[in-house]
Design an enzyme around this catalytic site. Sequence first.
Site, PDB file in Angstrom:
ATOM      1  N   ARG A 104       2.571  -5.188  -5.216  1.00 12.21           N
ATOM      2  CA  ARG A 104       2.493  -4.337  -4.026  1.00 12.21           C
ATOM      3  C   ARG A 104       3.894  -3.807  -3.763  1.00 12.21           C
ATOM      4  O   ARG A 104       4.832  -4.578  -3.544  1.00 12.21           O
ATOM      5  CB  ARG A 104       1.989  -5.127  -2.816  1.00 12.21           C
ATOM      6  CG  ARG A 104       2.166  -4.374  -1.512  1.00 12.21           C
ATOM      7  CD  ARG A 104       1.465  -5.017  -0.354  1.00 12.21           C
ATOM      8  NE  ARG A 104       0.023  -4.833  -0.436  1.00 12.21           N
ATOM      9  CZ  ARG A 104      -0.818  -5.002   0.579  1.00 12.21           C
ATOM     10  NH1 ARG A 104      -0.351  -5.361   1.761  1.00 12.21           N
ATOM     11  NH2 ARG A 104      -2.106  -4.819   0.421  1.00 12.21           N
ATOM     12  N   HIS A 131      -4.529   2.384  -3.077  1.00  8.46           N
ATOM     13  CA  HIS A 131      -4.873   0.980  -2.794  1.00  8.46           C
ATOM     14  C   HIS A 131      -6.241   0.678  -3.426  1.00  8.46           C
ATOM     15  O   HIS A 131      -7.226   0.436  -2.728  1.00  8.46           O
ATOM     16  CB  HIS A 131      -4.902   0.760  -1.276  1.00  8.46           C
ATOM     17  CG  HIS A 131      -4.930  -0.678  -0.868  1.00  8.46           C
ATOM     18  ND1 HIS A 131      -4.782  -1.726  -1.764  1.00  8.46           N
ATOM     19  CD2 HIS A 131      -5.086  -1.262   0.366  1.00  8.46           C
ATOM     20  CE1 HIS A 131      -4.846  -2.867  -1.102  1.00  8.46           C
ATOM     21  NE2 HIS A 131      -5.032  -2.619   0.169  1.00  8.46           N
TER      22      HIS A 131
HETATM   23  N1  NVA Z   1      -2.246   2.453   4.752  1.00  7.80           N
HETATM   24  C1  NVA Z   1      -1.875   1.076   5.043  1.00  7.80           C
HETATM   25  C2  NVA Z   1      -2.826   0.145   4.363  1.00  7.80           C
HETATM   26  C3  NVA Z   1      -2.566  -1.322   4.629  1.00  7.80           C
HETATM   27  C4  NVA Z   1      -3.475  -2.235   3.878  1.00  7.80           C
HETATM   28  C5  NVA Z   1      -0.458   0.830   4.584  1.00  7.80           C
HETATM   29  O1  NVA Z   1      -0.088   1.293   3.500  1.00  7.80           O
HETATM   30  O2  NVA Z   1       0.295   0.192   5.321  1.00  7.80           O
HETATM   31  N1   CP Z   2      -6.170  -4.466   3.577  1.00  7.73           N
HETATM   32  C1   CP Z   2      -5.089  -5.080   3.076  1.00  7.73           C
HETATM   33  O1   CP Z   2      -4.648  -4.791   1.954  1.00  7.73           O
HETATM   34  O2   CP Z   2      -4.560  -6.021   3.876  1.00  7.73           O
HETATM   35  P1   CP Z   2      -3.169  -6.775   3.686  1.00  7.73           P
HETATM   36  O3   CP Z   2      -2.076  -5.762   3.923  1.00  7.73           O
HETATM   37  O4   CP Z   2      -3.181  -7.857   4.728  1.00  7.73           O
HETATM   38  O5   CP Z   2      -3.092  -7.328   2.296  1.00  7.73           O
END
Ligand code: NVA
Ligand code: CP
Length: 309
Positions: A104, A131
């Site tokens: 990530r 994602h």
């Molecule tokens: N769009 C959000 C998704 C979090 C799971 C982010 O990138 O922070």
């Molecule tokens: N939806 C999701 O990816 O959640 P986290 O940021 O908690 O991993």
Amino acid sequence: MTPRHFLTLLDLSKTELQELVTRAQQLKTMWRNGESYIPLKNRVLAMIFEKSSTRTRVSFEVAMTHFGGSAIFLSSNDTQLGRGEPVEDTAKVVSRMVDCVMIRTFSHEKVEKFAQNSQVPVINALTDMYHPCQIIADIQTFVEQRGSIQGKKVAWVGDGNNMCHTYIHAAQQFDFQLAVASPPGYEPNENLLSSAKKYVTVSKDPAQAVKDADLVCTDVWASMGQEGEQAKRKRIFQPFQINSKLMALAKSDALFMHCLPAHRGEEVTAEIIDGAQSVVWEEAENRLHSQKALLEFLLVKDRLEQFTP
Ligand code: NVA
Ligand code: CP
């Protein structure tokens, strides 16, 4: 042998994605029945996090534990990656020791570079651009509740962000219609849109997007890394809040999804996210089952193929 990676939904064929969703449901049933299934005994997943996480970290770690393997949490603060060791070098080293790597991070190019230099499968666990792990869980959730998503109308209301981009890929791969409504200047990436014209429409009108939708989705207005823009975005995105009035325009049996974490009173009201149409908790749980299906697809099947004479 070049490993299979999962950096976007386009890395798998339509058939493979359908099989993944079906397998995730099977693995969920097996888990609920208390069945022991340990296909990844002694296998190790490295989890590199350069951004925060609750669901992604817990679901991957639990998935590896259930499968008889283990996961190592690597924060950029504590690894040499955070001190400037090149991503290529990190990939070459880590992938000699583990069986799979989950990342990530901010730039999607970093995950691509890691994958190019990795001997083992690499999974994108969120970049600024995509994602894909989340959307597999979303599709699983829809299928469980309503059957096939093919031909259905999905509304994306809010930021044209990483989740929205992945929904654009999903519309192409799972064959549904995606209606995006975003404020001007916050629309999804143009290149992505131009290759998905048949499946995606974009407007600045949330009512038009939500009208007769089978599924209504939103996400935070300021994603990780955009904290400095929070106040400005809160003003701009206000008309894009999912509330009872907007949700009433969708089909009467429409579902509401949000990848979480959510901000009640901003992108969604408490009434909707905690209401009868919301399936956000099921959606969150399905991260575990769909990730198990993904790990099995990348590690067990690949390994079997390697041994096929
Ligand atoms: N769009 C959000 C998704 C979090 C799971 C982010 O990138 O922070
Ligand atoms: N939806 C999701 O990816 O959640 P986290 O940021 O908690 O991993």
